[in-house]
Write a protein that holds these residues in place. Structure first.
Motif, PDB file in Angstrom:
ATOM      1  N   ALA A  66      21.692 -47.604  46.299  1.00 19.54           N
ATOM      2  CA  ALA A  66      20.647 -47.311  45.358  1.00 19.54           C
ATOM      3  C   ALA A  66      20.186 -48.751  44.486  1.00 19.54           C
ATOM      4  O   ALA A  66      19.277 -48.563  43.845  1.00 19.54           O
ATOM      5  N   ASP A  67      21.084 -49.604  44.446  1.00 18.98           N
ATOM      6  CA  ASP A  67      20.733 -50.824  43.691  1.00 18.98           C
ATOM      7  C   ASP A  67      19.896 -51.838  44.477  1.00 18.98           C
ATOM      8  O   ASP A  67      19.446 -52.773  44.189  1.00 18.98           O
ATOM      9  N   LEU A  68      19.695 -51.497  45.922  1.00 19.76           N
ATOM     10  CA  LEU A  68      19.004 -52.349  46.713  1.00 19.76           C
ATOM     11  C   LEU A  68      17.535 -51.485  47.036  1.00 19.76           C
ATOM     12  O   LEU A  68      17.568 -50.419  46.966  1.00 19.76           O
ATOM     13  N   ASP A  69      16.419 -52.292  47.485  1.00 16.01           N
ATOM     14  CA  ASP A  69      15.381 -51.851  47.852  1.00 16.01           C
ATOM     15  C   ASP A  69      15.209 -51.884  49.356  1.00 16.01           C
ATOM     16  O   ASP A  69      15.025 -52.495  50.185  1.00 16.01           O
ATOM     17  N   VAL A  70      15.597 -50.448  49.471  1.00 12.91           N
ATOM     18  CA  VAL A  70      16.156 -50.188  50.921  1.00 12.91           C
ATOM     19  C   VAL A  70      14.838 -49.238  51.520  1.00 12.91           C
ATOM     20  O   VAL A  70      14.556 -48.127  51.086  1.00 12.91           O
ATOM     21  N   THR A  71      14.398 -49.536  52.691  1.00 19.21           N
ATOM     22  CA  THR A  71      13.362 -48.678  53.510  1.00 19.21           C
ATOM     23  C   THR A  71      14.006 -48.255  54.669  1.00 19.21           C
ATOM     24  O   THR A  71      14.741 -49.108  55.515  1.00 19.21           O
ATOM     25  N   ILE A  72      13.822 -47.122  55.303  1.00 19.70           N
ATOM     26  CA  ILE A  72      14.403 -46.675  56.475  1.00 19.70           C
ATOM     27  C   ILE A  72      13.201 -46.919  57.592  1.00 19.70           C
ATOM     28  O   ILE A  72      12.089 -46.325  57.295  1.00 19.70           O
ATOM     29  N   SER A  73      13.780 -47.421  58.799  1.00 21.79           N
ATOM     30  CA  SER A  73      13.080 -47.459  59.931  1.00 21.79           C
ATOM     31  C   SER A  73      13.206 -46.321  60.831  1.00 21.79           C
ATOM     32  O   SER A  73      14.265 -46.330  61.534  1.00 21.79           O
ATOM     33  N   ASP A  74      12.385 -45.356  61.049  1.00 24.84           N
ATOM     34  CA  ASP A  74      12.787 -44.007  61.687  1.00 24.84           C
ATOM     35  C   ASP A  74      12.399 -44.277  63.122  1.00 24.84           C
ATOM     36  O   ASP A  74      11.295 -44.344  63.726  1.00 24.84           O
ATOM     37  N   GLU A  75      13.500 -44.046  63.855  1.00 25.13           N
ATOM     38  CA  GLU A  75      13.496 -44.138  65.351  1.00 25.13           C
ATOM     39  C   GLU A  75      13.974 -42.742  65.953  1.00 25.13           C
ATOM     40  O   GLU A  75      14.516 -42.753  66.994  1.00 25.13           O
ATOM     41  N   ARG A  76      13.722 -41.671  65.253  1.00 26.05           N
ATOM     42  CA  ARG A  76      14.038 -40.217  65.602  1.00 26.05           C
ATOM     43  C   ARG A  76      13.743 -39.873  67.201  1.00 26.05           C
ATOM     44  O   ARG A  76      14.364 -39.523  67.755  1.00 26.05           O
ATOM     45  N   ALA A  77      12.344 -40.396  66.931  1.00 21.32           N
ATOM     46  CA  ALA A  77      11.650 -39.928  68.367  1.00 21.32           C
ATOM     47  C   ALA A  77      11.964 -40.571  69.544  1.00 21.32           C
ATOM     48  O   ALA A  77      12.090 -39.897  70.601  1.00 21.32           O
ATOM     49  N   THR A  78      12.416 -41.902  69.413  1.00 26.52           N
ATOM     50  CA  THR A  78      12.726 -42.867  70.535  1.00 26.52           C
ATOM     51  C   THR A  78      13.589 -43.861  70.099  1.00 26.52           C
ATOM     52  O   THR A  78      13.366 -44.597  69.378  1.00 26.52           O
ATOM     53  N   LEU A  79      14.832 -43.982  70.699  1.00 25.86           N
ATOM     54  CA  LEU A  79      15.633 -45.077  70.433  1.00 25.86           C
ATOM     55  C   LEU A  79      15.138 -46.180  71.182  1.00 25.86           C
ATOM     56  O   LEU A  79      15.062 -46.338  72.279  1.00 25.86           O
ATOM     57  N   LEU A  80      14.852 -47.296  70.292  1.00 27.89           N
ATOM     58  CA  LEU A  80      14.126 -48.646  70.850  1.00 27.89           C
ATOM     59  C   LEU A  80      15.115 -49.677  71.072  1.00 27.89           C
ATOM     60  O   LEU A  80      14.249 -50.812  71.603  1.00 27.89           O
ATOM     61  N   GLU A  81      16.426 -49.622  71.004  1.00 26.71           N
ATOM     62  CA  GLU A  81      17.131 -50.833  71.314  1.00 26.71           C
ATOM     63  C   GLU A  81      17.157 -51.801  70.437  1.00 26.71           C
ATOM     64  O   GLU A  81      16.032 -51.833  69.361  1.00 26.71           O
TER      65      GLU A  81
END
Length: 231
Positions: A66-81
């Motif tokens: 919570a102390d960091l500016d974290v963004t999630i990069s969502d690869e739920r649809a396809t695992l991109l390596e």
């Protein structure tokens, strides 16, 4: 960027119910160990990619970063390596050099903070990728034959077939967005881009000055705990 989207096949059966980045070493998840190193280096903005058991990872990040500016990069649809995952996240990472850290390794800093060591070594006019490497003889729990040779200027070249190379990639690198120019679409390994940078003389290495462990399989966990205890 913290790479946390893998399936964790080598860590089975421990990854049957949790993603590999949430496997614990010395009472703390692999992801949290990486976040601690990021904090120590003064990094404030973090992108974490997710795929396998993504909801658990997202919930953990919300609680523990919570102390960091974290963004999630969502690869739920396809695992991109590894390579495809970074390309997918590029709009979140900006146009300056950035760290990419695999979440299945642990390190103890040497005399200098490891991420600051990379940052201080970076030369934007000559580099597209700067990889943190460790001597093969000091690569705890690593079973390979090494990845790279490195000359006196830091230029990297690949291990030759059926031979041993003196340095192992640690899973930590500092890269320019230039590395990903004209990258393939979809899933692919960062190795493709490294080879291109090596051919151009724009891939460099810096030797890790502390301790390091490849935490890829269950048998590595007690070795990693011993390394952290000693470090």
């Amino acid at each position: 960027m913290l790479l946390a989207a893998g399936l964790g096949k080598r860590m089975r059966p421990l990854t049957a119910t949790r993603p590999k980045p949430l496997i614990e070493v010395a009472g703390k998840s692999l992801l949290d160990h990486s976040l601690d190193r990021v904090r120590a280096a003064g990094v404030k903005k973090v992108v974490v990619n997710v795929h396998y058991l993504a909801d658990a990872l997202e919930a953990h990040v919300r609680r523990h970063a919570a102390d960091l500016d974290v963004t999630i990069s969502d690869e739920r649809a396809t695992l991109l390596e590894t390579g495809g995952g970074v390309v997918h996240a590029l709009p979140l990472l900006g146009d300056k050099p950035f760290f990419v850290i695999n979440s299945d390794n642990l390190w103890v800093d040497g005399p200098v903070d490891t991420l600051r060591l990379l940052a201080n070594r970076w030369e934007d006019e000559s580099m597209d990728a700067l990889l943190l490497v460790v001597a093969l003889a000091r690569a705890t729990a690593h079973s390979g034959q090494g990845d790279f040779h490195m000359d006196a200027t830091g230029h990297l070249r690949r291990r030759e077939p059926r031979k041993v190379a003196p340095f192992v990639y640690t899973g930590v690198q500092l890269v320019s967005p230039r590395l990903f120019a004209d990258a393939p679409e979809g899933p692919f390994s960062t190795n493709i881009l490294w080879d291109r940078a090596i051919a151009k003389g724009r891939a460099f290495g810096v030797v890790h000055q502390g301790l390091w462990c490849d935490v890829g399989t269950p048998v590595a966990l007690p070795l990693a705990e011993e390394l952290l205890k000693g470090g």
